[in-house]
Design an enzyme around this catalytic site. Structure first.
Site, PDB file in Angstrom:
ATOM      1  CG  HIS A 181      70.399  80.501  -1.487  1.00 56.52           C
ATOM      2  ND1 HIS A 181      70.498  79.140  -1.606  1.00 56.52           N
ATOM      3  CD2 HIS A 181      70.034  80.741  -0.210  1.00 56.52           C
ATOM      4  CE1 HIS A 181      70.200  78.575  -0.448  1.00 56.52           C
ATOM      5  NE2 HIS A 181      69.913  79.527   0.423  1.00 56.52           N
ATOM      6  NE  ARG A 182      77.566  79.508  -5.397  1.00 56.56           N
ATOM      7  CZ  ARG A 182      78.828  79.311  -5.699  1.00 56.56           C
ATOM      8  NH1 ARG A 182      79.277  79.660  -6.871  1.00 56.56           N
ATOM      9  NH2 ARG A 182      79.643  78.776  -4.842  1.00 56.56           N
ATOM     10  CG  ASP A 183      72.275  74.186  -1.424  1.00 58.85           C
ATOM     11  OD1 ASP A 183      71.907  73.368  -2.299  1.00 58.85           O
ATOM     12  OD2 ASP A 183      72.550  73.847  -0.261  1.00 58.85           O
ATOM     13  CG  LEU A 184      65.770  78.210  -4.015  1.00 55.71           C
ATOM     14  CD1 LEU A 184      65.535  78.716  -2.595  1.00 55.71           C
ATOM     15  CD2 LEU A 184      65.325  79.249  -5.018  1.00 55.71           C
ATOM     16  CG  ASN A 214      68.869  74.801   1.969  1.00 61.15           C
ATOM     17  OD1 ASN A 214      69.054  74.176   2.999  1.00 61.15           O
ATOM     18  ND2 ASN A 214      69.731  74.806   0.982  1.00 61.15           N
TER      19      ASN A 214
END
Length: 146
Positions: free
Chosen positions: A105-108, A112
């Site tokens: 995911h890299r943007d938890l 979000n």
């Protein structure tokens, strides 16, 4: 799942921006490959004619989620322990499903995660990386993510 959908499109000014367009296309590809009760469902991706005939309107049609973001909920105070455990388990299950598909995911972050009557839903795979993708993606701060 709620009946209905919400549509997100790239404004004309961003549709011509290669970096934003790549993120949009990457999110569509990633979301459409996932099917999990705690990941927002993507129904359609495409491009339609716009008033500006030089550039089409690129869009995503996603599941309509009624609720509030985890970020908004945390502004009201801490969550009860049983909710922390329930949402944590749901998000861990969603991330496990994504990781098993080779998706990070890299943007938890709380913004979000949507809290609905049926539980937590993970959103915004725009910075996601498929294992085996070449290159890096830029974070909102401009730093590179690998």
């Amino acid at each position: 799942m709620s009946v209905g959908a919400t549509q997100a499109g790239l404004p004309a000014g961003l549709a011509g921006d290669q970096q934003f367009r790549q993120r949009f296309d990457r999110e569509a590809k990633v979301i459409s490959s996932l099917s999990h009760p705690n990941i927002c469902t993507l129904f359609d991706v495409g491009a339609a004619a716009s008033n500006d005939e030089r550039s089409p309107l690129h869009y995503l049609v996603m599941e309509y989620l009624e609720g509030e973001s985890l970020a908004d909920r945390l502004q009201k105070g801490p969550l009860p322990t049983h909710d922390v455990l329930k949402y944590g388990q749901q998000l861990a299950s969603a991330l496990d499903a994504a990781h098993r598909r080779g998706i990070t995911h890299r943007d938890l972050k709380p913004g979000n995660v949507m809290l609905t009557k049926s539980g937590a839903k993970l959103l915004d795979f725009g910075l996601a990386k498929l294992v085996g993708d070449a290159g890096t993606a830029a974070s909102p701060s401009g730093s590179e993510l690998v």
